[in-house]
Scaffold this motif. Structure first.
Motif, PDB file in Angstrom:
ATOM      1  N   SER A 166       0.852  -1.184   0.000  1.00 34.87           N
ATOM      2  CA  SER A 166       0.000   0.000   0.000  1.00 34.87           C
ATOM      3  C   SER A 166       0.895   1.243   0.000  1.00 34.87           C
ATOM      4  O   SER A 166       2.106   1.158   0.263  1.00 34.87           O
ATOM      5  N   LYS A 167       0.305   2.390  -0.273  1.00 37.55           N
ATOM      6  CA  LYS A 167       1.065   3.649  -0.225  1.00 37.55           C
ATOM      7  C   LYS A 167       1.656   3.849   1.164  1.00 37.55           C
ATOM      8  O   LYS A 167       2.795   4.298   1.302  1.00 37.55           O
ATOM      9  N   SER A 178       5.620   4.045   2.053  1.00 37.43           N
ATOM     10  CA  SER A 178       6.180   5.248   2.679  1.00 37.43           C
ATOM     11  C   SER A 178       7.072   4.924   3.871  1.00 37.43           C
ATOM     12  O   SER A 178       7.903   5.736   4.263  1.00 37.43           O
ATOM     13  N   GLN A 179       6.930   3.733   4.459  1.00 33.10           N
ATOM     14  CA  GLN A 179       7.737   3.327   5.611  1.00 33.10           C
ATOM     15  C   GLN A 179       9.097   2.751   5.217  1.00 33.10           C
ATOM     16  O   GLN A 179       9.943   2.507   6.075  1.00 33.10           O
ATOM     17  N   LYS A 189      -2.194   1.568 -10.549  1.00 27.33           N
ATOM     18  CA  LYS A 189      -3.252   2.539 -10.239  1.00 27.33           C
ATOM     19  C   LYS A 189      -4.580   1.859  -9.936  1.00 27.33           C
ATOM     20  O   LYS A 189      -5.327   2.320  -9.083  1.00 27.33           O
ATOM     21  N   SER A 190      -4.868   0.765 -10.624  1.00 32.77           N
ATOM     22  CA  SER A 190      -6.158   0.104 -10.401  1.00 32.77           C
ATOM     23  C   SER A 190      -6.243  -0.518  -9.002  1.00 32.77           C
ATOM     24  O   SER A 190      -7.311  -0.570  -8.407  1.00 32.77           O
ATOM     25  N   LYS A 191      -5.119  -0.992  -8.483  1.00 36.52           N
ATOM     26  CA  LYS A 191      -5.093  -1.602  -7.150  1.00 36.52           C
ATOM     27  C   LYS A 191      -4.657  -0.625  -6.066  1.00 36.52           C
ATOM     28  O   LYS A 191      -4.741  -0.935  -4.881  1.00 36.52           O
ATOM     29  N   HIS A 207       3.847  -2.506  -6.862  1.00 33.83           N
ATOM     30  CA  HIS A 207       3.995  -3.902  -7.269  1.00 33.83           C
ATOM     31  C   HIS A 207       5.460  -4.173  -7.604  1.00 33.83           C
ATOM     32  O   HIS A 207       6.073  -3.456  -8.385  1.00 33.83           O
ATOM     33  N   LEU A 208       6.011  -5.218  -6.993  1.00 33.58           N
ATOM     34  CA  LEU A 208       7.361  -5.676  -7.312  1.00 33.58           C
ATOM     35  C   LEU A 208       7.277  -7.169  -7.572  1.00 33.58           C
ATOM     36  O   LEU A 208       6.902  -7.947  -6.682  1.00 33.58           O
TER      37      LEU A 208
END
Length: 107
Positions: free
Chosen positions: A42-43, A47-48, A65-67, A71-72
């Motif tokens: 998640s964003k 960010s962590q 963007k859709s999820k 993604h890696l």
């Protein structure tokens, strides 16, 4: 998961690249993500991370963007060069050939 034969070689575009190791017809499914093995963040989770970790994910992954998740992939798709004018495209949730791709072409 790959559906084609490929090789990783030196790329003139960007360090290492993913190259077709067979001729591929237009529309052929090339690759599909594996949600059981790929990393989805998640964003907030992204960010962590440290700046180096974020840079790695930005370089080898992408923001879906859709999820609304970073993604890696767990596999070699990370060596695919991201180019809006490239020879593959997203089609029905998978990567597919936009045109016929010859053996040896970079994906």
């Amino acid at each position: 998961m790959f559906y084609i034969k490929y090789k990783i070689k030196k790329s003139n575009i960007h360090g290492l690249g993913l190259f077709a190791d067979e001729n591929i017809s237009q529309g052929t499914k090339i690759y599909e993500e594996n949600p059981l093995l790929d990393l989805l963040l998640s964003k907030s989770e992204f960010s962590q991370l440290s700046e180096n970790e974020k840079a790695t994910i930005r370089h080898y992954g992408y923001f879906d963007k859709s999820k609304q998740k970073w993604h890696l992939a767990f596999d070699d798709i990370r060596f695919c060069n991201h180019n809006l004018n490239g020879n593959i495209t997203l089609k029905k949730g998978a990567l597919a050939a936009k045109r016929d791709v010859k053996k040896g072409e970079e994906l």
